[in-house]
Motif scaffolding. Structure first.
Motif, mmCIF file in Angstrom:
data_model
loop_
_atom_site.group_PDB
_atom_site.id
_atom_site.type_symbol
_atom_site.label_atom_id
_atom_site.label_comp_id
_atom_site.label_asym_id
_atom_site.label_seq_id
_atom_site.Cartn_x
_atom_site.Cartn_y
_atom_site.Cartn_z
ATOM 1 N N PHE A 87 17.723 42.777 34.423
ATOM 2 C CA PHE A 87 19.165 43.018 34.272
ATOM 3 C C PHE A 87 19.566 42.971 32.795
ATOM 4 N N ALA A 126 31.116 45.003 26.250
ATOM 5 C CA ALA A 126 32.248 44.078 26.369
ATOM 6 C C ALA A 126 33.500 44.803 26.818
ATOM 7 N N SER A 128 35.255 43.663 30.336
ATOM 8 C CA SER A 128 36.073 42.803 31.192
ATOM 9 C C SER A 128 36.802 41.735 30.386
ATOM 10 N N GLY A 133 39.910 43.179 35.179
ATOM 11 C CA GLY A 133 38.605 43.331 35.822
ATOM 12 C C GLY A 133 38.447 44.779 36.248
ATOM 13 N N TRP A 157 35.470 38.609 28.827
ATOM 14 C CA TRP A 157 34.844 37.646 29.739
ATOM 15 C C TRP A 157 33.699 38.275 30.508
ATOM 16 N N PHE A 158 32.835 37.420 30.996
ATOM 17 C CA PHE A 158 31.721 37.834 31.882
ATOM 18 C C PHE A 158 30.798 38.845 31.205
ATOM 19 N N ILE A 159 30.559 38.704 29.910
ATOM 20 C CA ILE A 159 29.774 39.709 29.198
ATOM 21 C C ILE A 159 28.289 39.324 29.231
ATOM 22 N N SER A 160 27.533 40.125 29.960
ATOM 23 C CA SER A 160 26.095 39.889 30.080
ATOM 24 C C SER A 160 25.435 40.067 28.708
ATOM 25 N N LEU A 208 20.752 35.876 38.810
ATOM 26 C CA LEU A 208 20.485 36.556 37.540
ATOM 27 C C LEU A 208 20.677 35.588 36.378
ATOM 28 N N MET A 213 25.263 34.936 30.006
ATOM 29 C CA MET A 213 26.584 35.563 30.116
ATOM 30 C C MET A 213 27.600 34.737 29.339
ATOM 31 N N ILE A 365 29.107 43.705 42.670
ATOM 32 C CA ILE A 365 30.263 43.327 41.834
ATOM 33 C C ILE A 365 30.177 43.983 40.446
ATOM 34 N N PHE A 366 29.016 43.807 39.752
ATOM 35 C CA PHE A 366 28.995 44.309 38.370
ATOM 36 C C PHE A 366 28.942 45.838 38.336
ATOM 37 N N GLY A 368 31.444 47.671 38.395
ATOM 38 C CA GLY A 368 32.493 48.152 39.310
ATOM 39 C C GLY A 368 32.187 47.743 40.737
ATOM 40 N N ALA A 371 34.166 47.989 46.550
ATOM 41 C CA ALA A 371 35.453 48.490 47.057
ATOM 42 C C ALA A 371 36.019 49.536 46.099
ATOM 43 N N LEU A 387 42.208 55.096 45.260
ATOM 44 C CA LEU A 387 41.828 53.931 44.471
ATOM 45 C C LEU A 387 43.037 53.255 43.855
ATOM 46 N N TRP A 396 37.347 50.888 37.484
ATOM 47 C CA TRP A 396 35.964 51.307 37.228
ATOM 48 C C TRP A 396 34.995 50.685 38.200
HETATM 49 C C1 LIG Z 1 26.496 39.533 37.210
HETATM 50 C C2 LIG Z 1 27.681 40.145 36.527
HETATM 51 C C3 LIG Z 1 27.524 40.718 35.274
HETATM 52 C C4 LIG Z 1 28.621 41.284 34.612
HETATM 53 N N1 LIG Z 1 28.439 41.788 33.349
HETATM 54 C C5 LIG Z 1 29.499 42.346 32.698
HETATM 55 C C6 LIG Z 1 29.330 42.891 31.374
HETATM 56 O O1 LIG Z 1 28.251 42.886 30.808
HETATM 57 N N2 LIG Z 1 30.423 43.418 30.751
HETATM 58 C C7 LIG Z 1 31.648 43.462 31.340
HETATM 59 O O2 LIG Z 1 32.577 43.975 30.736
HETATM 60 N N3 LIG Z 1 31.837 42.933 32.601
HETATM 61 C C8 LIG Z 1 30.791 42.386 33.275
HETATM 62 N N4 LIG Z 1 30.962 41.853 34.538
HETATM 63 C C9 LIG Z 1 32.295 41.839 35.116
HETATM 64 C C10 LIG Z 1 32.445 42.917 36.156
HETATM 65 O O3 LIG Z 1 32.489 44.178 35.548
HETATM 66 C C11 LIG Z 1 33.709 42.633 36.952
HETATM 67 O O4 LIG Z 1 33.417 41.477 37.706
HETATM 68 C C12 LIG Z 1 34.120 43.762 37.863
HETATM 69 O O5 LIG Z 1 34.574 44.870 37.147
HETATM 70 C C13 LIG Z 1 35.253 43.317 38.816
HETATM 71 O O6 LIG Z 1 36.268 42.672 38.133
HETATM 72 P P1 LIG Z 1 36.741 41.211 38.592
HETATM 73 O O7 LIG Z 1 35.549 40.374 38.807
HETATM 74 O O8 LIG Z 1 37.773 40.730 37.642
HETATM 75 O O9 LIG Z 1 37.375 41.434 40.040
HETATM 76 P P2 LIG Z 1 38.846 41.975 40.373
HETATM 77 O O10 LIG Z 1 39.104 43.261 39.728
HETATM 78 O O11 LIG Z 1 39.814 40.857 40.159
HETATM 79 O O12 LIG Z 1 38.680 42.227 41.945
HETATM 80 C C14 LIG Z 1 38.695 41.155 42.891
HETATM 81 C C15 LIG Z 1 38.552 41.761 44.295
HETATM 82 O O13 LIG Z 1 39.610 42.733 44.507
HETATM 83 C C16 LIG Z 1 39.061 43.995 44.839
HETATM 84 N N5 LIG Z 1 39.866 45.068 44.236
HETATM 85 C C17 LIG Z 1 40.414 45.116 42.985
HETATM 86 N N6 LIG Z 1 41.020 46.288 42.783
HETATM 87 C C18 LIG Z 1 40.850 47.006 43.924
HETATM 88 C C19 LIG Z 1 41.232 48.330 44.338
HETATM 89 N N7 LIG Z 1 41.946 49.157 43.547
HETATM 90 N N8 LIG Z 1 40.855 48.739 45.581
HETATM 91 C C20 LIG Z 1 40.152 47.927 46.400
HETATM 92 N N9 LIG Z 1 39.760 46.677 46.071
HETATM 93 C C21 LIG Z 1 40.100 46.229 44.837
HETATM 94 C C22 LIG Z 1 37.656 43.988 44.255
HETATM 95 O O14 LIG Z 1 36.792 44.894 44.933
HETATM 96 C C23 LIG Z 1 37.233 42.543 44.464
HETATM 97 O O15 LIG Z 1 36.782 42.381 45.778
HETATM 98 C C24 LIG Z 1 29.892 41.293 35.227
HETATM 99 C C25 LIG Z 1 30.040 40.732 36.501
HETATM 100 C C26 LIG Z 1 28.957 40.166 37.151
HETATM 101 C C27 LIG Z 1 29.141 39.580 38.512
#
Ligand SMILES: Cc1cc2nc3c(=O)[nH]c(=O)nc-3n(C[C@H](O)[C@H](O)[C@H](O)COP(=O)(O)OP(=O)(O)OC[C@H]3O[C@@H](n4cnc5c(N)ncnc54)[C@H](O)[C@@H]3O)c2cc1C
Length: 396
Positions: A87, A126, A128, A133, A157-160, A208, A213, A365-366, A368, A371, A387, A396
């Motif tokens: 990853f 970078a 999120s 999100g 946040w959450f930047i791998s 992972l 992160m 999750i990652f 995008g 959902a 969407l 995204w």
């Molecule tokens: C292991 C891991 C690595 C990651 N690495 C990176 C990285 O390197 N760089 C980076 O920028 N980010 C990274 N992320 C962050 C990741 O991109 C976000 O977690 C992801 O985009 C979702 O955002 P959120 O977690 O804030 O969830 P939210 O957007 O808050 O969503 C929460 C819930 O609501 C649902 N939801 C939200 N909007 C909608 C919609 N319009 N329709 C239907 N359902 C919806 C989602 O599906 C989810 O179930 C990582 C995440 C993980 C878990």
């Protein structure tokens, strides 16, 4: 239509599997327990050429075509038990290097790609933020033009890879604060070590764990204007035109992991005896294994199709969205099935199957969430508002 691998692809696959088994993930149980980035394995990947697979030779890469890159990444995921290392490699390639390859200037490519291929410069993506999100257009990090520089402020946040990285592709707001139009974002190449940039925290994760992160704080970070990717205001279109690589190539290793889990499950189904016979003789177990194989083959097909589309320089947004959903969800189901087939041996730490399941759960999750991908897919198919609903602008 030709489904045969070429002799070169077969050799690449075999050599990559042999390399990964021989040299990577030897202490994965401890590294996972301690959430430790395997720096030595990273260097081994660089020496083998992994970090430059899709990069042209003139920047120090191996110049593999996209389909061969896909096949090589699948082989890496199959041979390497450390899914977090795979990853981290994928974040480096598809969260950072690919932005340089597809949108960087000659000067930007020449400056960063050689040391990325050598593994000395680790890349990260970078995007999120605490309040942004899925809804990328709501991001708050700003980049204000100041002469021949941009001044960045905000939090990611959450930047791998962040705690280990030296180069970030950062999406920031150059337009008005509350402007949700797509031309309000710009993409920047930001190096660590700039005054005002620091990793403000690290996140411990369910799975992972060998991919570090972190959160990045930008406090009046002054970035040269020459580090803008593309033109000002093009950040969103750069992101959407590049994300199809991430949503497909990043998941090739997961297909390899699915094959590993399938083989372990077949072996256990044949060797573990209960009620006087191997448990594989029970239909409930055998069907689980058959379903693992179905998911594996379909996941591979959709990914190879994306690899082929990209090799032909074609858009693969629809196919990569399908791939992202199907492969990531299939791996979760397969890892769950592997735990079930192994009974208590799947649940305890030692054989590593519970780790495989924890690792798998991040996939939907990652890059995008599932959902959001389904919403994007429905919109691509012509379902209006599937969407974004009442909000302006897609996620995204
Ligand atoms: C292991 C891991 C690595 C990651 N690495 C990176 C990285 O390197 N760089 C980076 O920028 N980010 C990274 N992320 C962050 C990741 O991109 C976000 O977690 C992801 O985009 C979702 O955002 P959120 O977690 O804030 O969830 P939210 O957007 O808050 O969503 C929460 C819930 O609501 C649902 N939801 C939200 N909007 C909608 C919609 N319009 N329709 C239907 N359902 C919806 C989602 O599906 C989810 O179930 C990582 C995440 C993980 C878990």
């Amino acid at each position: 239509m030709d489904f045969e691998l070429t002799p070169e692809q077969r050799t690449l696959r075999a050599e990559t599997i042999a390399f990964a088994r021989r040299e990577l993930g030897k202490d994965i149980a401890e590294a996972d327990r301690d959430s430790r980035f395997p720096a030595e394995d990273w260097a081994r990947c660089a020496a083998f050429g992994v970090l430059g697979w899709p990069v042209p030779a003139r920047y120090g890469g191996r110049d593999l075509d996209p389909l061969s890159t896909m096949i090589a990444l699948e082989a890496l995921g199959y041979g390497c038990a450390d899914n977090g290392l795979v990853f981290a490699v994928n974040n480096h390639l598809w969260g950072c290097a690919i932005y340089l390859l597809t949108h960087g200037t000659e000067q930007q490519k020449a400056r960063y790609l050689p040391s990325m291929c050598e593994g000395r410069l680790i890349g990260a993506h970078a995007l999120s933020e605490p309040d942004a999100g899925s809804d990328i257009l709501s991001l708050r990090t700003t980049a204000r033009r100041d002469g021949d520089r941009y001044v960045l402020n905000g939090t990611k946040w959450f930047i791998s890879n962040a705690p280990a990285a030296g180069l970030f592709v950062v999406l920031a707001r150059t337009g008005h604060d509350h402007n949700r139009t797509q031309d309000s974002l710009s993409a920047f190449l930001v190096t660590t070590g700039l005054p005002g940039l620091h990793i403000s925290r690290t996140f411990t994760k369910m799975g992972l764990r060998t991919t570090p992160m972190g959160a990045i704080e930008f406090d009046d970070v002054s970035v040269p204007a020459e580090n803008l990717l593309g033109r000002e205001g093009a950040g969103y279109s750069i992101f959407t035109s590049t994300i199809e690589w991430e949503r497909s190539f990043m998941f090739a290793g997961q297909v390899g992991a699915m094959e590993r889990l399938l083989e372990a499950s077949i072996e256990h189904a044949n060797s573990r005896r209960q009620f006087g016979r191997p448990i594989g003789g029970f239909q409930a177990v055998a069907h689980r294994i058959a379903d693992m194989k179905i998911r594996l083959e379909l996941a591979r097909l959709i990914l190879y199709r994306v690899g082929w589309l990209k090799r032909e320089s074609r858009i693969a947004l629809l196919d990569s969205t399908i791939a992202k959903i199907f492969v990531s969800e299939s791996l979760v189901q397969t890892a769950m099935a592997a735990v079930e087939v192994h009974g208590a041996r799947g649940y305890v730490t030692d054989p590593g199957l519970e780790r495989e399941l924890r690792d798998a759960l991040g996939g939907p999750i990652f890059a995008g969430t599932s959902a959001v991908q389904r919403g994007i897919l429905a919109e691509l198919l012509g379902v209006r508002g599937a969407l974004s609903g009442e909000f302006s602008g897609p996620g995204w």
